[in-house]
Design a protein around this motif. Structure first.
Motif, PDB file in Angstrom:
ATOM      1  N   VAL A  47      -2.585   0.360  -4.500  1.00 42.34           N
ATOM      2  CA  VAL A  47      -2.031  -0.902  -4.023  1.00 42.34           C
ATOM      3  C   VAL A  47      -1.223  -1.547  -5.147  1.00 42.34           C
ATOM      4  O   VAL A  47      -1.698  -1.644  -6.280  1.00 42.34           O
ATOM      5  N   MET A  62      -5.013   1.108   4.735  1.00 41.47           N
ATOM      6  CA  MET A  62      -4.855  -0.281   5.184  1.00 41.47           C
ATOM      7  C   MET A  62      -6.227  -0.881   5.501  1.00 41.47           C
ATOM      8  O   MET A  62      -6.496  -2.032   5.163  1.00 41.47           O
ATOM      9  N   THR A  66       2.171  -2.033   4.402  1.00 42.43           N
ATOM     10  CA  THR A  66       1.760  -0.634   4.293  1.00 42.43           C
ATOM     11  C   THR A  66       2.962   0.275   4.477  1.00 42.43           C
ATOM     12  O   THR A  66       3.794   0.061   5.353  1.00 42.43           O
ATOM     13  N   TYR A 109       0.609   4.871   9.197  1.00 48.79           N
ATOM     14  CA  TYR A 109       0.587   3.453   9.529  1.00 48.79           C
ATOM     15  C   TYR A 109       1.721   3.039  10.460  1.00 48.79           C
ATOM     16  O   TYR A 109       1.598   2.035  11.161  1.00 48.79           O
ATOM     17  N   ILE A 124       0.856  -1.191   0.000  1.00 49.32           N
ATOM     18  CA  ILE A 124       0.000   0.000   0.000  1.00 49.32           C
ATOM     19  C   ILE A 124       0.889   1.238   0.000  1.00 49.32           C
ATOM     20  O   ILE A 124       1.690   1.440   0.905  1.00 49.32           O
TER      21      ILE A 124
END
Lengths: 142, 149
Positions: free
Chosen positions: A72, A119, A110, B116, A66
Motif C-alpha cells: 500500500v 482491498m 485499488t 479489483y 493498493i
C-alpha cells in the motif's frame, strides 16, 4: 397355565408405540443437525448515492493506493511523498492520523489488476481501527 | 374375571403406565414446526475462495433481505443461480431493491483473487441501481492467524 396364555395375548395385541417418539426425535435431531445456516457475514460499506459528490479538501484525504503486489502506498493530501507499508500496518497508521485530524477520509484506490483480497485486507485494517469515512475507488491514472 | 381378583386387578393395570402413544404426535408436531419455520436459501453456492478479515461482522438484516452477488475469479457474475453480464446487474438488482422497500442488503461474494476492476464495476452498477448497503462477504479471520501473517 390358562392364566399365562391370557397374559401373552394381551401383550401382543398392540404395536409398541413407545419407540415411535424416539424415531421422531431422531428425525428431528437429524434435520436440526444437518441444516446448514448460511454465513451471512462480511465487511459492511455504505455506497454513495448516485450523483452524490462532495468536494473534500485535500488536507482531509488520506490516499491509500493498493498495488498489484499488495503493498500500500500512503499519500497525504496533495503532498507528493509516498510511504509504502503492508496492509496490516494501516490500522496503527489510521489511529495516529485520525487523532491528528478527526475529519480525515480514507480514499482507498485499488489497482484494477490487484486481487480483491488486498482491498479486503486494507478495508479490514481500516474497520478494525474504527474508520467510518471510507471511499472505495479504482486507481485510474496508472 | 373371576380368576384374578374380580375387576380390581384390571383397573390398576390400566393406570400403571403413562400413555406414550401421543408423544410421537408431539414430536412430529415439533418436527413439522421446525421444517416449516426453516428458511432455505434460494441460491446455490458458487465455488469461490473466501477472503478473510478480522473485522468480519454478521449482517444485521433478515435473511430474505440479503441478496448474494457471486463474483468468480474470471469475473463471471451469478445472482440467484443465474449468470448475468456485468452491464445487466443494475437492471436485475433495481427491481429487487424496490420490492424489498429499500431494505435490501447486497452481499458481494467475490473470490479473493478476483481482479479489483470487476469489483469496481459491480459497485458502479449497484450505485446506479440505487443500492446503499453493501457487504463484502468475508470469512472471520482469527487475530492469531493475523498476527502470524
Amino acid at each position: 397355565m390358562a392364566v399365562i396364555n391370557q397374559k401373552k395375548s394381551k401383550v401382543s395385541d398392540e404395536v409398541p408405540t413407545a419407540s415411535m417418539a424416539d424415531i421422531a426425535f431422531l428425525l428431528l435431531v437429524f434435520f436440526l443437525v444437518t441444516t446448514v445456516f448460511p454465513k451471512d457475514k462480511g465487511l459492511e460499506v455504505v455506497l454513495p448515492e448516485q450523483g452524490e459528490e462532495i468536494a473534500v479538501s485535500q488536507n482531509n484525504i488520506l490516499h491509500l493506493i493498493i498495488r498489484t503486489d499488495g503493498i500500500v502506498e500512503v499519500k497525504r493530501g496533495e503532498s507528493t511523498s509516498i510511504q509504502q507499508m503492508r496492509p496490516d500496518d494501516i490500522e496503527a497508521l489510521w489511529r495516529n492520523e485520525v487523532t491528528a485530524n478527526p475529519n480525515l477520509i480514507a480514499a482507498v484506490k485499488t489497482h484494477p489488476d490487484a486481487p480483491h483480497r488486498f482491498m479486503i485486507d486494507v478495508l479490514d485494517s481500516l474497520q478494525l481501527a474504527g474508520a467510518e469515512r471510507i471511499s472505495l475507488q479504482m486507481l485510474e491514472d496508472i | 374375571m373371576s380368576i384374578r381378583g374380580g375387576g380390581l386387578d384390571r383397573k390398576s393395570k390400566a393406570s400403571s403406565e403413562i400413555p406414550n402413544s401421543s408423544m410421537a404426535d408431539i414430536a412430529f408436531l415439533l418436527l413439522i414446526f421446525f421444517m416449516v419455520s426453516t428458511v432455505f436459501r434460494n441460491d446455490k453456492e458458487r465455488p469461490i475462495t473466501w477472503a478473510a478479515a478480522a473485522a468480519t461482522e454478521k449482517i444485521d438484516e433478515k435473511a430474505k433481505n440479503i441478496l448474494n452477488i457471486w463474483v468468480e475469479r474470471d469475473g463471471s457474475i451469478w445472482i440467484n443461480d443465474m449468470n448475468y453480464p456485468m452491464e445487466e446487474v443494475s437492471d436485475v438488482v433495481a427491481p429487487l431493491y424496490a420490492r424489498s422497500e429499500r431494505h435490501l442488503v447486497i452481499s458481494i461474494r467475490g473470490d479473493r483473487e478476483t481482479p479489483y476492476s470487476f469489483m469496481d464495476a459491480i459497485q458502479k452498477e449497484l450505485v446506479s441501481a440505487g443500492v446503499v448497503r453493501v457487504v463484502f462477504a468475508t470469512e472471520l479471520e482469527r487475530q492469531m492467524t493475523r498476527a502470524r501473517r
